[in-house]
Write a protein that holds these residues in place. Structure first.
Motif, PDB file in Angstrom:
ATOM      1  N   THR A   1      -4.044  -1.084  -8.030  1.00  0.00           N
ATOM      2  CA  THR A   1      -4.127  -2.596  -8.051  1.00  0.00           C
ATOM      3  C   THR A   1      -3.031  -2.973  -8.960  1.00  0.00           C
ATOM      4  O   THR A   1      -2.541  -4.189  -8.672  1.00  0.00           O
TER       5      THR A   1
ATOM      6  N   HIS B   1      -3.006   0.994 -13.708  1.00  0.00           N
ATOM      7  CA  HIS B   1      -3.867   1.318 -12.559  1.00  0.00           C
ATOM      8  C   HIS B   1      -3.095   1.104 -11.291  1.00  0.00           C
ATOM      9  O   HIS B   1      -2.829   0.056 -10.758  1.00  0.00           O
TER      10      HIS B   1
ATOM     11  N   TYR C   1       0.315  -7.600 -14.362  1.00  0.00           N
ATOM     12  CA  TYR C   1       0.139  -7.268 -13.019  1.00  0.00           C
ATOM     13  C   TYR C   1       1.317  -6.989 -12.142  1.00  0.00           C
ATOM     14  O   TYR C   1       2.222  -7.835 -12.273  1.00  0.00           O
TER      15      TYR C   1
ATOM     16  N   LYS D   1       2.952  -6.307  -8.218  1.00  0.00           N
ATOM     17  CA  LYS D   1       2.844  -6.887  -7.034  1.00  0.00           C
ATOM     18  C   LYS D   1       3.948  -6.625  -6.165  1.00  0.00           C
ATOM     19  O   LYS D   1       4.912  -7.131  -6.744  1.00  0.00           O
TER      20      LYS D   1
ATOM     21  N   GLN E   1       0.884  -1.067   0.200  1.00  0.00           N
ATOM     22  CA  GLN E   1      -0.024   0.065  -0.045  1.00  0.00           C
ATOM     23  C   GLN E   1       0.867   1.230   0.065  1.00  0.00           C
ATOM     24  O   GLN E   1       0.248   2.445  -0.319  1.00  0.00           O
TER      25      GLN E   1
END
Length: 422
Positions: A320, A317, A345, A347, A64
């Motif tokens: 996410t 984005h 993606y 992460k 975050q």
């Protein structure tokens, strides 16, 4: 960082305009194979071990609070500033891995190859401020591509034809400009369309992008009956752009995220290409709330060959980590065209740096000959290690090609490696 070089001359056995031919590999017992495969298993084991070590510390993840970096700015080169304000920077990268290629009949492994998607290189820049906000700069950059993935093949597993010669010169240029009027470049360097098809926020571009041929471009396709053709992967998968030439170019300042560039030059480093090139491009960089966007479009002209329009765009984005990239190109007065799609993606699995995953699809039509169809899919993972300036990566890429009067077997490539930036 920029893309692969197109200055290298084609190796023996490359595709000919007169059509596909059968070529049978010549072997001296098992000597070449043992040289190629020796230690490749250790390379794959090392890469797997490094990946595992990067993701085991799940409890320290703080996704975050992480801001996804841009590809080109993630590992900035250190700058040395003299007392008078002049700056000097020395930079480079080593990008080596292990390639396995299955041509539908034989599976070969190539140890310690250089990744053509982002070749090993060294370079230096110098910048000096002048009066009234003007600045003069220079850059020299050399590639170190021995056993490049676009060159090794079943017929030449050790890249026997390689020599460190003039084709390894990527950049030798001077520039002059300021923040108001833009910048003029003179010398060997990037054309305006260089990198336009690489507007990509997935963070997997070290090994995956629209130039899908870079993973195994030197490999030969096999006919449906199992015999070896003279057609290489790199001749049926292309992005239709222009790389680096001896040119004069201009890059405008950024206006609300938009910048314009144009260049005209000539190929001088290749003994087989003395064509003149010209191109112009428009690019955009911007952040809009939770979304980061990049796109570029270019028009490229080439002496005595088809002109082309190319472009790409990418959206990330940030909350996410989901991202989408599209690239496309078409010859204006020819039959070649392609589209490329990538979904990614991001992460943060540990404090080492972001982990990036992507899947992509390339669909080309008429790249080599009328009626030809080129398709490829990619599955890629990249772990960035910020503290040590490392990219650890692995990709799996199948290739499919067909022509109206010829049938070819599918090829499958696996490339795993490590890029160290300094």
């Amino acid at each position: 960082m920029e893309q692969h070089s197109t200055n290298s001359a084609s190796t023996a056995g490359a595709d000919q305009d007169c059509g596909a031919e059968r070529v049978e590999p010549k072997r001296n017992g098992t000597k070449n194979r043992s040289i190629v495969t020796r230690g490749s298993g250790y390379m794959f084991a090392l890469v797997v071990t490094l990946f595992v070590s990067c993701v085991v510390d799940m409890e320290t993840a703080q996704a975050q609070s992480w801001e996804w970096p841009d590809n080109e700015a993630f590992f900035a080169a250190p700058r040395y500033v003299r007392a008078n304000g002049d700056t000097f920077a020395f930079y480079g990268q080593i990008n080596r891995g292990s390639l396995q290629y299955d041509d539908g009949v034989a599976t070969e492994r190539y140890h310690f190859v250089d990744n053509s998607k982002s070749v090993s290189r060294i370079g230096a820049t110098y910048s000096a401020d002048l009066d009234n906000g003007w600045n003069i700069g220079s850059r020299v950059e050399l590639a170190m591509r021995k056993r490049e993935t676009r060159r090794v093949s079943i017929l030449d597993p050790n890249d026997a034809g390689y020599s460190f010669d003039k084709t390894e010169l990527r950049k030798l240029e001077i520039s002059f400009g300021n923040d108001t009027f833009g910048r003029v470049f003179v010398g060997q360097g990037a054309m305006a369309s260089d990198g336009v098809t690489g507007q990509d926020l997935s963070l997997t571009t070290v090994v995956a992008g629209a130039a899908v041929q870079d993973v195994a471009g030197g490999q030969y396709l096999r006919f449906g009956d199992g015999s070896l053709s003279n057609i290489k992967i790199q001749s049926v998968f292309k992005t239709l752009g222009s790389s680096r030439r001896l040119r004069i170019g201009y890059v405008s300042p950024s206006f609300s995220g938009f910048s314009f560039s144009a260049a005209a030059g000539r190929e001088v480093l290749s003994d087989t290409d003395e064509s003149s090139y010209a191109d112009a491009s428009l690019r955009y960089r911007g952040d809009h709330g939770d979304f980061r966007t990049r796109f570029g479009v270019a028009y490229r002209t080439l002496e005595e060959r088809s002109n082309a329009v190319i472009g790409s765009g990418s959206v990330l984005h940030r909350p996410t980590g989901l991202n989408l990239t599209i690239a496309a190109g078409a010859e204006v007065d020819g039959q070649g065209s392609y589209t490329y799609l990538k979904a990614g993606y991001l992460k943060k699995l540990s404090d080492l740096g972001p982990t990036a995953f992507s899947v992509d699809y390339y669909d080309g039509r008429g790249i080599r000959t009328a009626g030809g169809e080129s398709r490829s899919q990619g599955f890629t993972v990249v772990q960035k290690v910020s503290k040590h300036k490392l990219d650890l990566y692995a990709t799996y890429r199948p290739y499919q090609y067909s022509e109206p009067n010829a049938e070819f077997k599918d090829g499958k490539a696996i490339l795993a490696g490590v890029r160290w930036i300094f």
